[in-house]
Design a protein around this motif. Sequence first.
Motif, PDB file in Angstrom:
ATOM      1  N   LYS A 213      32.929  42.549 -13.582  1.00 26.25           N
ATOM      2  CA  LYS A 213      32.312  43.218 -12.435  1.00 26.25           C
ATOM      3  C   LYS A 213      30.856  42.764 -12.267  1.00 26.25           C
ATOM      4  CE  LYS A 213      32.130  47.830 -10.392  1.00 26.25           C
ATOM      5  NZ  LYS A 213      32.092  49.265 -10.684  1.00 26.25           N
ATOM      6  N   LYS A 214      30.116  42.706 -13.399  1.00 27.33           N
ATOM      7  CA  LYS A 214      28.695  42.317 -13.354  1.00 27.33           C
ATOM      8  C   LYS A 214      28.536  40.883 -12.816  1.00 27.33           C
ATOM      9  CE  LYS A 214      26.867  45.215 -17.059  1.00 27.33           C
ATOM     10  NZ  LYS A 214      26.564  45.220 -18.501  1.00 27.33           N
ATOM     11  N   ILE A 215      29.347  39.949 -13.363  1.00 30.52           N
ATOM     12  CA  ILE A 215      29.238  38.550 -12.930  1.00 30.52           C
ATOM     13  C   ILE A 215      29.583  38.438 -11.447  1.00 30.52           C
ATOM     14  CG2 ILE A 215      30.100  36.192 -13.266  1.00 30.52           C
ATOM     15  CD1 ILE A 215      30.687  36.975 -16.210  1.00 30.52           C
ATOM     16  N   GLN A 216      30.677  39.117 -11.052  1.00 29.07           N
ATOM     17  CA  GLN A 216      31.122  39.046  -9.658  1.00 29.07           C
ATOM     18  C   GLN A 216      30.023  39.565  -8.718  1.00 29.07           C
ATOM     19  OE1 GLN A 216      35.135  40.269  -9.361  1.00 29.07           O
ATOM     20  NE2 GLN A 216      35.252  40.081  -7.149  1.00 29.07           N
ATOM     21  N   GLU A 217      29.408  40.674  -9.096  1.00 27.46           N
ATOM     22  CA  GLU A 217      28.327  41.246  -8.264  1.00 27.46           C
ATOM     23  C   GLU A 217      27.150  40.273  -8.171  1.00 27.46           C
ATOM     24  OE1 GLU A 217      27.314  45.061  -9.866  1.00 27.46           O
ATOM     25  OE2 GLU A 217      29.096  46.036  -9.033  1.00 27.46           O
ATOM     26  N   ALA A 218      26.787  39.665  -9.294  1.00 26.70           N
ATOM     27  CA  ALA A 218      25.664  38.721  -9.313  1.00 26.70           C
ATOM     28  C   ALA A 218      25.930  37.541  -8.377  1.00 26.70           C
ATOM     29  CB  ALA A 218      25.423  38.231 -10.736  1.00 26.70           C
ATOM     30  N   LEU A 223      25.020  34.785  -3.059  1.00 28.85           N
ATOM     31  CA  LEU A 223      25.533  34.181  -1.821  1.00 28.85           C
ATOM     32  C   LEU A 223      24.944  34.879  -0.597  1.00 28.85           C
ATOM     33  CD1 LEU A 223      29.333  33.502  -2.582  1.00 28.85           C
ATOM     34  CD2 LEU A 223      27.419  31.943  -2.832  1.00 28.85           C
ATOM     35  N   GLU A 224      24.885  36.231  -0.661  1.00 29.88           N
ATOM     36  CA  GLU A 224      24.333  36.991   0.471  1.00 29.88           C
ATOM     37  C   GLU A 224      22.858  36.649   0.679  1.00 29.88           C
ATOM     38  OE1 GLU A 224      25.148  41.121  -0.238  1.00 29.88           O
ATOM     39  OE2 GLU A 224      27.283  40.915   0.282  1.00 29.88           O
ATOM     40  N   ARG A 274      27.328  23.800  -0.552  1.00 29.32           N
ATOM     41  CA  ARG A 274      26.165  24.686  -0.473  1.00 29.32           C
ATOM     42  C   ARG A 274      26.314  25.844  -1.455  1.00 29.32           C
ATOM     43  NH1 ARG A 274      25.582  25.702   5.808  1.00 29.32           N
ATOM     44  NH2 ARG A 274      23.866  27.056   5.176  1.00 29.32           N
ATOM     45  N   VAL A 275      27.542  26.382  -1.542  1.00 29.50           N
ATOM     46  CA  VAL A 275      27.814  27.480  -2.497  1.00 29.50           C
ATOM     47  C   VAL A 275      27.615  26.982  -3.927  1.00 29.50           C
ATOM     48  CG1 VAL A 275      29.687  28.880  -3.474  1.00 29.50           C
ATOM     49  CG2 VAL A 275      29.313  28.859  -1.007  1.00 29.50           C
ATOM     50  N   LEU A 276      28.068  25.747  -4.188  1.00 26.35           N
ATOM     51  CA  LEU A 276      27.914  25.170  -5.528  1.00 26.35           C
ATOM     52  C   LEU A 276      26.430  25.115  -5.916  1.00 26.35           C
ATOM     53  CD1 LEU A 276      29.444  23.580  -7.889  1.00 26.35           C
ATOM     54  CD2 LEU A 276      28.572  21.554  -6.761  1.00 26.35           C
ATOM     55  N   GLY A 277      25.586  24.678  -4.957  1.00 26.40           N
ATOM     56  CA  GLY A 277      24.146  24.604  -5.217  1.00 26.40           C
ATOM     57  C   GLY A 277      23.576  25.969  -5.553  1.00 26.40           C
ATOM     58  N   ALA A 278      24.014  26.996  -4.804  1.00 29.74           N
ATOM     59  CA  ALA A 278      23.519  28.358  -5.034  1.00 29.74           C
ATOM     60  C   ALA A 278      23.926  28.857  -6.423  1.00 29.74           C
ATOM     61  CB  ALA A 278      24.070  29.283  -3.949  1.00 29.74           C
ATOM     62  N   ILE A 279      25.162  28.569  -6.810  1.00 31.34           N
ATOM     63  CA  ILE A 279      25.676  29.028  -8.114  1.00 31.34           C
ATOM     64  C   ILE A 279      24.932  28.320  -9.256  1.00 31.34           C
ATOM     65  CG2 ILE A 279      27.738  29.110  -9.608  1.00 31.34           C
ATOM     66  CD1 ILE A 279      27.767  31.024  -7.168  1.00 31.34           C
TER      67      ILE A 279
END
Length: 704
Positions: A213-218, A223-224, A274-279
């Motif tokens: 849950k913690k990782i998913q929220e992070a 992303l937001e 772009r998502v990869l860069g954010a992660i």
Amino acid sequence: MQTVESLIEKLEYLPSEQREDIRRAYYFAEDAHEGQFRRSGDPYIVHPLAVSKILSDMHMDAQSVQAALLHDVIEDTYVSKETLTEAFGEIVAELVDGVSKIGAIKFESKAEAQAENFRKMVLAMTKDIRVILVKLADRLHNMRTLGVLHPTKRRRIAMETLEIYAPIANRLGMNNVRVELEDLSFTHMYPMRASRIKKATKTSRGHRKDMVKKIQEAVVNRLERDGLTGRVTGREKHLYSIYSKMKEQRKPFNEIMDVYGFRIIVNSVDMCYRVLGAIHNLYKPIPGRFKDYIAIPKANGYQSLHTTLIGMNGVPIEIQVRTEEMDAMANNGIAAHWLYKSDPDPAGGAQNRAKEWLKGLLEMQQRAGNSQDFLETVKIDLFPDEVYVFTPKGDILELPTGATPVDFAYAVHTDVGNSCVAARLDHRLVPLSTPIQSGQTIKIITAPGACPNPAWLSFVTTAKARANIRHFLKTQQRSESVALGQRLLEKALAPFDWTFDAIPAERIETALSEAGFATLDDMLADIGLGNQMAQIAARRMLPTSEEDPAAKDSKSTPLVIRGTEGMVINLAKCCRPIPGDSVMGHLSSGRGMVIHRDNCKNIASELKENREKCLSVQWAQDAIGEYAVDLRVQMENERGSLATLASLISQADANIETINIKEKDAHLSVVSLRISIHNRAHLAKTIRRMRTLKAVHRIVRVRN
């Protein structure tokens, strides 16, 4: 009770007239299977209905769903293929015929039956890829209802599923089907192991809930914050993959479950990167663990970005980023072609790749000796872990992990493989057995007269290379055994004052029919391989009035050999004969002729037991080539003496192949050498040169 209406509801994606055709196929199948029941006691129609529902979940076309409903009518009922063609058209009838198993042929063994079944399936698949999709759905429902069978039968079917059907689903990119087939097979093969892993997974899921849950929220928050849109889901490992990893990596369950997996689904390829860069900004990526399967898709059409990161508290996190179409492709593979067929090419690439693969299978099947050979060859091809390499022109080729330059040469073209002599990896000359790494550039060096080496079979990994090498060697061995057979027959005819060309054609025909051979070449090949005696064949060909050759044996001349005849004249490894030695030949069944030195113990025992299989041979005056000889040298333990000995051998133009040293006592050592030389005179010259070294006491040529 499942009914046709529940199926029709699932088929909303099809036009109404096609749904009516499917309804008609259902009633036709229900009528044909009337009075038939499954082992579970259910009416038989339940099975075809379930198979067609599996295909409707994949959004398959109407013809595939019809074929699924009718897939057992040809095999299990009175309905013929012609009747089906009249009722539902040629395509549906062909699909049903392709899926029908071959019950009519009787096999000597279960392995052979399985292999032949697979061969037929491949032939059907090459005509229409949908055959295998119906077959996989059929197997999936059978696996779901396997519980009613006897445990032994359950294990056999589960093993076959794991060895053949799950890898085919994987090769066609159908991940959902593969995962379920693997888990069901695992459960039926090892019920105890499966239930324990299941239990442990359940317990671990409870402990992991908070962390997931913690990782998913992070991830969602990041992303937001960056204004990126994507669906983040947790990724569950399935039973069989946990078991396989524990077994392969020799790790306990806890270590396998320590890794957290997530999948991010986005709406465009641009968004993936772009998502990869954010992660990567959120958590630190592990070097060397990033794979871009979007730019270079896997062989089965799978596309996605894979990365492994170190999360909070040092927890490893595996993340996959892909688009909706890629996700559909990953789950349904080739079946997604029908789901997205309005789109120009989300799955067209997979369709073409599958066709290429099937074309390769067809080529292999034509070259394989028999069904079991073919199945063994294809099994290797079904478990690929790819490496991607570049041709000198910059084209990308994908090969299984562990592939060698020989595999690459055959992947380019069969003729390139057959004439390959050397390879350059990144402009460096390397042995042909060197495993290739991803990203390397390969150049194959070919020579006009070159041919495959039997030793290649010990290191090639691709099915195409293996099949082509075997095919070439079989063809080469046959032509060489025919030539040797003719020479042996000529030698057997000489005591009668006959030559092979002078024998009347009708006598040859009679001899062939008596021996049971279709052609003269078949008989000559059999003689050359040592399976039949040339003297017996000669007697069959001669007019009956001819006297026994024992009286004329004095005319018999030895067979002349050069040592370069190829695969049917072999030099014995026990005594290693070389040109100039006095030699004898022994006809060994299936191998051809084996040449021994005439004082070899093995030929002496053969002369006692099978005198008729031994024949006198002699070396040709101009015999050339390189021949191995074993020597035993007794020498003093002096510093540098071994290096000097090697240098003397090299000065005599001989080559050291192997060397082994054993200390005899404090002063003396025994050096066992294998050197390659041209003939007996060259050996004598080499030994004379070696004797000039003072430390050498004695040199002996090893006999046996």
